[in-house]
Design a protein around this motif. Structure first.
Motif, PDB file in Angstrom:
ATOM      1  N   LEU A   1     -10.210   8.665  -6.518  1.00 22.59           N
ATOM      2  CA  LEU A   1      -9.448   8.486  -5.260  1.00 22.59           C
ATOM      3  C   LEU A   1      -8.884   7.128  -5.292  1.00 22.59           C
ATOM      4  O   LEU A   1      -7.826   6.900  -4.641  1.00 22.59           O
ATOM      5  CB  LEU A   1     -10.683   8.380  -4.238  1.00 22.59           C
ATOM      6  CG  LEU A   1     -10.031   8.469  -2.830  1.00 22.59           C
ATOM      7  CD1 LEU A   1      -9.186   9.611  -2.400  1.00 22.59           C
ATOM      8  CD2 LEU A   1     -11.326   8.431  -1.730  1.00 22.59           C
ATOM      9  N   ASN A   2      -9.431   6.073  -5.950  1.00 21.92           N
ATOM     10  CA  ASN A   2      -8.644   5.005  -6.058  1.00 21.92           C
ATOM     11  C   ASN A   2      -7.180   5.003  -6.927  1.00 21.92           C
ATOM     12  O   ASN A   2      -6.447   4.396  -6.355  1.00 21.92           O
ATOM     13  CB  ASN A   2      -9.400   3.854  -6.973  1.00 21.92           C
ATOM     14  CG  ASN A   2     -10.546   3.184  -5.920  1.00 21.92           C
ATOM     15  OD1 ASN A   2     -10.531   3.284  -4.961  1.00 21.92           O
ATOM     16  ND2 ASN A   2     -11.511   2.686  -6.911  1.00 21.92           N
TER      17      ASN A   2
ATOM     18  N   THR B   1       1.590   4.753   1.214  1.00 23.23           N
ATOM     19  CA  THR B   1       0.969   5.780   2.227  1.00 23.23           C
ATOM     20  C   THR B   1       1.937   6.816   2.520  1.00 23.23           C
ATOM     21  O   THR B   1       2.964   7.086   1.846  1.00 23.23           O
ATOM     22  CB  THR B   1       0.436   4.912   3.303  1.00 23.23           C
ATOM     23  OG1 THR B   1      -0.122   6.122   4.308  1.00 23.23           O
ATOM     24  CG2 THR B   1       1.498   4.091   4.144  1.00 23.23           C
TER      25      THR B   1
ATOM     26  N   TRP C   1      -6.485   8.039   7.964  1.00 26.24           N
ATOM     27  CA  TRP C   1      -6.424   8.634   6.638  1.00 26.24           C
ATOM     28  C   TRP C   1      -5.801  10.216   6.802  1.00 26.24           C
ATOM     29  O   TRP C   1      -5.779  10.895   7.887  1.00 26.24           O
ATOM     30  CB  TRP C   1      -7.742   8.978   6.158  1.00 26.24           C
ATOM     31  CG  TRP C   1      -8.392   7.728   5.683  1.00 26.24           C
ATOM     32  CD1 TRP C   1      -9.271   6.939   6.332  1.00 26.24           C
ATOM     33  CD2 TRP C   1      -8.421   7.092   4.312  1.00 26.24           C
ATOM     34  NE1 TRP C   1      -9.555   5.755   5.683  1.00 26.24           N
ATOM     35  CE2 TRP C   1      -9.026   6.185   4.238  1.00 26.24           C
ATOM     36  CE3 TRP C   1      -7.919   7.997   3.350  1.00 26.24           C
ATOM     37  CZ2 TRP C   1      -9.455   5.423   3.217  1.00 26.24           C
ATOM     38  CZ3 TRP C   1      -7.934   7.003   2.002  1.00 26.24           C
ATOM     39  CH2 TRP C   1      -8.879   5.914   2.061  1.00 26.24           C
TER      40      TRP C   1
ATOM     41  N   VAL D   1     -10.277  13.868   3.668  1.00 32.69           N
ATOM     42  CA  VAL D   1      -9.291  13.404   2.597  1.00 32.69           C
ATOM     43  C   VAL D   1     -10.302  13.412   1.097  1.00 32.69           C
ATOM     44  O   VAL D   1      -9.654  13.766   0.135  1.00 32.69           O
ATOM     45  CB  VAL D   1      -8.756  12.119   2.720  1.00 32.69           C
ATOM     46  CG1 VAL D   1      -7.758  11.537   1.802  1.00 32.69           C
ATOM     47  CG2 VAL D   1      -7.867  12.443   4.117  1.00 32.69           C
ATOM     48  N   LYS D   2     -11.268  12.621   1.309  1.00 23.05           N
ATOM     49  CA  LYS D   2     -12.284  12.723   0.054  1.00 23.05           C
ATOM     50  C   LYS D   2     -12.354  13.881  -0.518  1.00 23.05           C
ATOM     51  O   LYS D   2     -12.572  14.187  -1.755  1.00 23.05           O
ATOM     52  CB  LYS D   2     -13.385  11.756   0.388  1.00 23.05           C
ATOM     53  CG  LYS D   2     -14.280  11.153  -0.986  1.00 23.05           C
ATOM     54  CD  LYS D   2     -14.865  10.260  -0.363  1.00 23.05           C
ATOM     55  CE  LYS D   2     -15.508   9.386  -1.726  1.00 23.05           C
ATOM     56  NZ  LYS D   2     -15.801  10.234  -2.893  1.00 23.05           N
TER      57      LYS D   2
ATOM     58  N   LEU E   1      -0.683  11.170   0.020  1.00 22.38           N
ATOM     59  CA  LEU E   1      -1.970  10.640   0.789  1.00 22.38           C
ATOM     60  C   LEU E   1      -1.433   9.706   1.962  1.00 22.38           C
ATOM     61  O   LEU E   1      -0.436   8.888   1.556  1.00 22.38           O
ATOM     62  CB  LEU E   1      -2.703   9.825  -0.303  1.00 22.38           C
ATOM     63  CG  LEU E   1      -3.703   8.689   0.160  1.00 22.38           C
ATOM     64  CD1 LEU E   1      -4.932   9.713   0.621  1.00 22.38           C
ATOM     65  CD2 LEU E   1      -4.190   7.864  -0.777  1.00 22.38           C
ATOM     66  N   GLN E   2      -2.225   9.800   2.827  1.00 28.55           N
ATOM     67  CA  GLN E   2      -1.999   8.596   3.997  1.00 28.55           C
ATOM     68  C   GLN E   2      -3.053   7.866   4.013  1.00 28.55           C
ATOM     69  O   GLN E   2      -4.174   8.442   4.369  1.00 28.55           O
ATOM     70  CB  GLN E   2      -1.652   9.419   5.301  1.00 28.55           C
ATOM     71  CG  GLN E   2      -1.265   8.626   6.542  1.00 28.55           C
ATOM     72  CD  GLN E   2      -1.134   9.318   7.638  1.00 28.55           C
ATOM     73  OE1 GLN E   2      -0.275  10.263   7.659  1.00 28.55           O
ATOM     74  NE2 GLN E   2      -2.103   9.256   8.660  1.00 28.55           N
ATOM     75  N   GLN E   3      -2.910   6.591   4.002  1.00 27.94           N
ATOM     76  CA  GLN E   3      -4.337   5.645   4.153  1.00 27.94           C
ATOM     77  C   GLN E   3      -4.052   4.511   5.006  1.00 27.94           C
ATOM     78  O   GLN E   3      -2.746   4.127   5.079  1.00 27.94           O
ATOM     79  CB  GLN E   3      -4.439   5.260   2.693  1.00 27.94           C
ATOM     80  CG  GLN E   3      -3.495   4.599   2.016  1.00 27.94           C
ATOM     81  CD  GLN E   3      -4.044   3.694   0.789  1.00 27.94           C
ATOM     82  OE1 GLN E   3      -5.018   3.377   0.680  1.00 27.94           O
ATOM     83  NE2 GLN E   3      -2.930   3.383  -0.051  1.00 27.94           N
TER      84      GLN E   3
ATOM     85  N   LYS F   1     -11.689  10.367   6.799  1.00 26.41           N
ATOM     86  CA  LYS F   1     -11.709  10.010   5.448  1.00 26.41           C
ATOM     87  C   LYS F   1     -12.570  10.816   4.816  1.00 26.41           C
ATOM     88  O   LYS F   1     -12.294  11.032   3.500  1.00 26.41           O
ATOM     89  CB  LYS F   1     -12.578   8.548   5.555  1.00 26.41           C
ATOM     90  CG  LYS F   1     -12.427   7.898   4.264  1.00 26.41           C
ATOM     91  CD  LYS F   1     -13.097   6.586   4.324  1.00 26.41           C
ATOM     92  CE  LYS F   1     -12.982   5.982   2.793  1.00 26.41           C
ATOM     93  NZ  LYS F   1     -13.556   4.692   2.781  1.00 26.41           N
TER      94      LYS F   1
ATOM     95  N   TYR G   1       0.676  -1.050  -0.104  1.00 26.73           N
ATOM     96  CA  TYR G   1       0.001   0.041   0.104  1.00 26.73           C
ATOM     97  C   TYR G   1       0.818   1.107  -0.110  1.00 26.73           C
ATOM     98  O   TYR G   1       2.027   1.508   0.776  1.00 26.73           O
ATOM     99  CB  TYR G   1      -0.911  -0.118   1.275  1.00 26.73           C
ATOM    100  CG  TYR G   1      -1.856  -1.001   1.287  1.00 26.73           C
ATOM    101  CD1 TYR G   1      -1.483  -2.189   1.949  1.00 26.73           C
ATOM    102  CD2 TYR G   1      -3.221  -0.973   0.498  1.00 26.73           C
ATOM    103  CE1 TYR G   1      -2.738  -3.326   2.023  1.00 26.73           C
ATOM    104  CE2 TYR G   1      -4.246  -2.009   0.532  1.00 26.73           C
ATOM    105  CZ  TYR G   1      -3.673  -2.971   1.368  1.00 26.73           C
ATOM    106  OH  TYR G   1      -4.602  -4.069   1.547  1.00 26.73           O
TER     107      TYR G   1
ATOM    108  N   GLN H   1      -4.908   6.428  -4.271  1.00 29.03           N
ATOM    109  CA  GLN H   1      -4.468   5.686  -3.373  1.00 29.03           C
ATOM    110  C   GLN H   1      -3.494   4.600  -3.906  1.00 29.03           C
ATOM    111  O   GLN H   1      -2.678   4.304  -3.238  1.00 29.03           O
ATOM    112  CB  GLN H   1      -5.789   4.901  -2.888  1.00 29.03           C
ATOM    113  CG  GLN H   1      -6.728   5.455  -1.785  1.00 29.03           C
ATOM    114  CD  GLN H   1      -7.729   4.572  -1.558  1.00 29.03           C
ATOM    115  OE1 GLN H   1      -8.847   4.618  -2.122  1.00 29.03           O
ATOM    116  NE2 GLN H   1      -7.600   3.798  -0.546  1.00 29.03           N
TER     117      GLN H   1
END
Lengths: 197, 248, 772
Positions: free
Chosen positions: C534-535, C54, C455, C508-509, C471-473, C505, C52, C538
């Protein structure tokens, strides 16, 4: 030491299988249609065998996907399953409540010690392309002469004919000697670090 | 095409000119390979276990002094002094040019460490302690060793195996640079390069033929698979030139 | 296996024989069970790893990282090569973050202190929430304190503080306040410009340990790797301490602390006198001076006496950097003297002289990026601001203080007496993942999630020349072991002030939904709708748009400097005074002190770990009778600490270098009662121009305490051997100095000069095939 003594007794010659928390019968599900089973493919439940190191025991959700609707009311085992999956009926409706669900702790049948890294996917990949190396072929499967076989047709090499087992037990010793013999016959890696790293 | 390939020879080239001594490779190796934690006790006793270590040498006197760093992993010698001496054959040279240590076979005679001139073999004198919570970050691809076992850099064989298996499943050859060791990933300046020395097109082979290349302690004739590139001295050359000129 | 025959037979009579053997051999229970979880997410396949993208804004701000997750557990962290800041770079401390998450001392319960004199006790989440709501209602005066960050947590902190009529402050232990101020005066922006090392031919840096840990070491060290590639660039570094950046330099100058500006001006003097650059560039540079010329007295020979640096080297550097693409920059201790801002200003101004501003290989301005829902700054508040603020706290004007991401009680120098100030604040609410001194002094402790579970979005510093949002997820769920009751900071603040949004979340969205609307030209993610956008973000770890660069290509000087500031130090009234040079090592000023991975990384220069040590010049140590491991007292005008001595040849005489990070009084098993806290004894000298702490201007007296402890270090574990062809090594026995060893001829040569024989066919297969 532990590896040797952890060997289930059936392999050492004692005919014994043990009960699972829910006595799931492979015969009813994976057994051939001619003998009253459903003829399900091994990989319908053990899905990750083709791309991971383990062929995992499926989630309760998978069992519930069929048994929320089918299966007799009176079976003890199915009652246990429905309890695990959080399936209950209320006012003639079947409700699946994940909050009431709990995992099933199966008793492990096949166990390799910690210092062995066995990867299912590599073996499935090889055996499906080289069916001559498959052993313990169940009677109802016909794979002679085929060039490529399904993943579920190679499982018997190490696990025996699981489809005919009421209770799963280990049939092959699965010791290093057996592994190395098969590797030698078929040109697999005999490097120690292939499995011990 | 088998996963194992007799024509491969895994090797590494380390450019000491680019190495900054940051020790990123050291910690990355430790996390990837479940190397036990080195607590203060181990440091004080001189039993620090560090599969990849960065040695620091001093050159010169103040103010013309400089710290020089060199990362030293297991050299995976083709003619390794550690291999013939193991009484249980727990260490051997595999077909792909790597020196392999088999943990479950080792009984702890430590004869192999005795022979290693680079001192890259480490013995677990104490049972490695992993607190319960920290076991969660242990890498499942690598055995967690217990007391009494010899261990050393394995060129991240678990990554090599994964990569080779993936290539086999996808029915293709391994690409150069596809398999990277943990230390290589962690090196910001790209001082570490890993690959197949027998493939003339690979980056490691090309780098190993550089003018600056050398190996450590060649007098022991170990034929290591880790090749170093000497650092470039900028001022020294000039000062020597100037000296020559001043003498005229 | 203590089973004797009798027991075996008895047991076998009672239960199935198989079970007896299992029990006898003590195979752990959990290995004999295969568990079917209730539901199995598609991506949770055993043995298959997930990566992932992040971001770790507290420890590695701005860097994009990839986290490897296997079966819901984090296994490894590496730099994200796709991210424009990290590229191929990596930081040493990335992997230490694993142990922030999986730590035996991790907090999992709320703790509350009912009265100021009471003790902290565990409490339930609902109880604690009641108290928190009461402490943060609309009538309270609230101050929010975090680490400097330009991210969603900065925005949330600022908005929340403003909603309650309060303030938002940030604190950074060894801050770079002067650096950002000087940059603003020169280039009109508080943002760091790009220091284009990878494309440069000559690099001159002052003070900043940019390879080791200054601002963005992943970014800078990967640029260093490029500098050392095919067209090898020249790198000169000026710093009183021998850090790894100094070791990497082709030329290292060690001036007396605080005199860096003199060297810069002397270099400028040489360039101007020898007319090594164009007249236009000279006149651009001289604009910074009020009289339009450099003051008298900056000839290299004059400067040599005042700075202790050889005049020849200054001339050499001046000639080298005026030839080709060059960049000059400063930071670190250079900005932290009483004349810190002046030093930084003059050094950065050299770029005008070299004509490298706005050009490739030089300093390129970054665009001003304003994004809704991201706020904050990398410039922390100055010590002067803090002195005023803490006076308010002491006077009882503040009702509630919320602290997150910074250990105030640990990091503030003694002179600020932050503990006393906190005692007068009615409610001190702190967030933390494990105990630290600030949490100990708080009234309500909220166990915090780590960045692996949150997030967030951040604007990196420095930007890579174009707009970038990292981005931090979350990579693991809240069900990660031991974290059931933990709360994310942003989520908690949003809970207290619902006008900010519904969750981290959602914030961030919203940020990326806004970006989606502008994403048609050149962005890193192109998608048809907000969800896929957004995907995509990510997957890449952020959104960046290379076309959104700065419009200002050649900045004009905003504020010329009016006068130079005197370089002064604190005093100790001791004849044997040393300059104290604090430096940050892998413990990140104490943030990673309870992480064993971070504690045991050997320091590159000394190879020491787990303790606080004093680096002192080996000749001086010999004169003072100090040997390695001797316990030393360091006393400044603000306090005294004890450390272990480590003499080595690369310390400037009359200076000592000490790392920060150890010595916390409350921190968990790996950090408590270990070493000493250097941050406490920094004197409160300020830069009078800016009010920022001159943390490099402390002088200490060095005295032996009369005892010796073995300094834990890696050196000496392994026998030294020659590592470069043709160059012998000198073995220095313990207690010996290099001089003595030289006289005794303890050299060790490599017996054979060797380079690999390239004509020979180097088939490295070794002994293959024939082995069993």
């Amino acid at each position: 030491m532990n590896a040797w003594l952890g060997q289930p007794l059936p392999v050492l010659g004692f005919e014994q299988t043990f009960d699972q928390p829910i006595n799931f019968p492979h015969t009813k599900h994976a057994g051939p249609v001619t003998e009253g089973g459903l003829g399900m493919d091994c990989t319908y439940c053990h899905r990750t065998v083709e791309n991971s190191s383990t062929a995992h025991v499926p989630a309760v959700e998978l069992c519930a996907s069929c048994h929320r609707a089918i299966g007799s009311e009176s079976s003890e085992e199915l009652k246990k399953l429905r309890e695990s999956a959080g399936i209950y009926s209320e006012n003639n409706q079947v409700i699946v409540d994940p909050k009431k669900a709990s995992p099933i702790n199966w008793k492990r049948v096949h166990r390799l010690p910690d210092h062995v890294r066995f990867v299912h996917s590599a073996h499935i990949n090889y055996l499906t392309n080289n069916p001559n190396a498959i052993k313990n072929i169940p009677e109802h499967l016909s794979i002679y002469g085929k060039e490529n076989v399904l993943s579920s047709e190679v499982c018997s090499t190490c696990h025996g004919d699981v489809a005919s087992m009421e209770q799963v037990h280990q049939v092959e010793p699965l010791k290093m000697g057996q592994c190395v013999n098969c590797h030698r016959e078929n040109g697999g890696p005999t490097d120690c670090a292939a499995c011990h790293h | 095409m088998v996963i194992e390939n007799k024509d491969r020879s895994w090797g590494m080239v380390i450019d000491t000119d680019k190495c900054t001594g940051c020790n990123g490779c050291v910690i990355a190796c430790q996390v990837e390979n479940n190397v036990p934690l080195n607590d203060q006790n181990k440091f004080e006793r001189g039993r620090v276990m560090s599969w990849m270590r960065v040695e620091r040498y001093w050159e010169g006197e103040f103010p013309d002094v400089k710290a020089r760093f060199i990362p030293i992993p297991c050299q995976h010698c083709a003619n390794a002094p550690c291999e013939p001496v193991c009484p249980v054959y727990a260490t051997y040279h595999n077909n792909e040019g790597m020196n392999i240590q088999v943990y479950n076979r080792c009984v702890g005679t430590r004869y192999c460490a005795n022979g290693c001139p680079y001192i890259v073999r480490f013995f677990n004198y104490w049972e490695p302690i992993w607190p319960e919570e920290m076991r969660n970050h242990l890498n499942p691809d690598v055995t967690v060793r217990s007391r009494g076992i010899m261990e050393k850099c394995s060129f991240c064989i678990q990554r090599v195996r994964r990569g080779a298996r993936k290539a086999k499943e996808e029915n293709r050859e391994l690409k150069d640079g596809e398999i990277t060791t943990a230390c290589q990933d962690a090196c910001s300046t790209q001082a570490i390069t890993f690959g197949d020395l027998n493939d003339p097109q690979s980056k490691v082979s090309k780098l190993s033929k550089d003018d600056r290349s050398y190996t450590l302690m060649p007098q022991f004739n170990t034929d290591p698979n880790v090749i170093y590139l000497a650092s470039i001295k900028v001022n020294k050359e000039e000062s020597q030139e100037e000296k020559a000129q001043s003498h005229d | 296996m203590k089973l004797n025959r009798r027991e075996f037979l008895t047991l076998s009579g009672k239960s199935a024989a198989g079970a007896v053997l299992f029990a006898a051999c003590s195979i752990p229970e959990k290995e004999l069970i295969v568990q079917s979880p209730v539901d199995m997410p598609e991506d949770l396949v055993r043995g298959v790893d997930e990566w992932y993208a992040t971001n770790w804004s507290e420890g590695a701000p701005g860097d994009g990282i990839l986290v490897r997750v296997l079966e819901g557990r984090i296994k490894k962290i590496k730099g994200n090569p796709d991210h424009p800041i990290t590229r191929e770079g990596s930081r040493t401390i990335y992997d230490t973050a694993l142990q922030i998450h999986y730590n035996p001392d991790r907090l999992n319960t709320y703790k509350v202190r009912r009265s100021k004199k009471g003790i902290l006790s565990n409490t339930s989440e609902t109880e604690a929430n009641k108290l928190i709501l009461e402490a943060t209602n609309k009538n309270k005066k609230i101050v929010v304190v975090t680490n400097p960050t330009k991210s969603t947590s900065g925005w949330v902190s600022k908005e929340f503080a403003q909603s309650r009529g309060g303030r938002y402050l940030t604190y950074d232990p060894l801050d770079q306040y002067n650096l950002y101020d000087a940059l603003n005066d020169l280039f009109g922006s508080y943002d760091l410009p790009i220091i284009d090392i990878s494309n440069s031919e000559n690099v001159l840096s002052f003070g900043a340990d940019w390879i080791g840990g200054w601002i963005s070491p992943a970014h800078y060290s990967s640029s260093y790797g490029k500098l050392r590639s095919e067209n090898r660039g020249y790198f000169a570094h000026v710093e009183p301490r021998h850090s790894i950046t100094s070791a990497a330099a082709d030329t290292w100058l060690s001036p007396f602390p605080g005199t860096e500006s003199e060297i810069a001006l002397s270099i400028a003097n040489v360039i101007i006198n020898e007319k090594l650059v164009s007249d236009q560039q000279i006149s651009d540079f001289l604009k910074i001076f009020p009289d339009g010329k450099i003051e008298y007295g900056y000839n290299p020979s004059d400067v040599e006496k005042r700075t202790g640096v050889s005049a020849d080297k200054i001339v050499e550097i001046a000639r080298k950097i005026s030839n080709g693409k060059s960049v000059v920059f400063a930071g670190g201790s250079t900005s932290a003297y009483t004349n810190g801002k002046y030093n930084t200003f003059v050094i950065y101004a050299l770029n005008f002289l070299l004509g490298s501003v706005g050009k490739e290989g030089g300093l390129i301005l970054n665009p001003k990026v304003e994004v809704d829902y991201i706020d904050g700054s990398n410039k922390s508040n100055s010590i002067k601001d803090w002195q005023e603020e803490l006076a308010q706290w002491r006077a009882g004007y503040v009702d509630t203080v919320i602290i997150k991401g910074v250990d105030l009680v640990y990091s503030m120098p003694n002179s600020l007496d932050v503990k006393g100030a906190l005692a007068n604040v009615e409610n001190v609410i702190s967030f933390g993942t494990s105990m630290n001194e600030t949490l100990e002094a708080s009234d309500i402790i909220i166990p915090e999630t780590t960045f692996f579970q949150d997030w967030g979005a951040e604007i990196p510093n420095p930007l890579p020349g174009f707009k970038t949002i990292s981005l931090q997820q979350p990579v693991v769920t809240k069900n990660s072991p031991g974290t059931k009751s933990t709360s994310s900071y942003v989520d908690k603040i949003i809970e207290l002030e619902s006008s900010l949004g519904s969750s981290a979340k959602s914030v961030v969205k919203k940020i990326f939904d806004n970006e989606f609307n502008d994403s048609d030209n050149g962005g890193s993610v192109k998608a048809g709708d907000k969800g896929s956008f957004l995907n995509g973000v990510q997957q890449r770890g952020g959104y960046w748009n290379i076309k959104e660069t700065s419009d200002q290509k050649t900045p004009r000087l905003k504020n010329p400097f009016t006068h130079s500031i005197e370089n002064t130090f604190s005093t100790t009234n001791d004849s044997n005074e040393f300059h104290l040079i604090p430096f940050t090592n892998n413990l990140n000023n104490g943030k990673l002190a309870n992480i064993p991975f971070a504690q045991q990384i050997p320091d590159p220069i000394t190879s020491a770990a787990w303790q606080t040590w004093v680096e002192i010049n080996s000749h001086q140590a010999e004169e003072m009778g100090i040997k390695e491991g001797d316990i030393i007292y360091l006393k400044s005008d603000a306090g005294e600490i004890k450390c272990l001595a480590y003499p080595h040849p690369a310390v400037q005489p009359s200076t000592i270098c000490v790392p920060t990070g150890q010595g916390t009084l409350r921190g968990g098993r790996y950090s408590e009662e270990r070493g000493s806290n250097l941050l406490k004894i920094l004197s409160d000298k300020l830069d009078p121009e800016t009010g920022s702490l001159a943390w490099a201007s402390t002088k200490v007296s060095v005295k032996r305490a009369g005892g010796n402890k073995k300094l834990p270090k890696f050196e000496g574990t392994v026998e030294a051997f020659p590592v470069e062809p043709g160059i012998p090594i000198l073995i220095v026995a313990p207690g010996e100095t290099a001089h003595e060893a030289e006289k005794k001829n303890h050299h060790k040569y490599q017996e054979q000069l060797n380079l690999i024989d390239k004509d020979k066919n180097n088939n490295h297969n070794g002994i293959s095939g024939e082995k069993h």
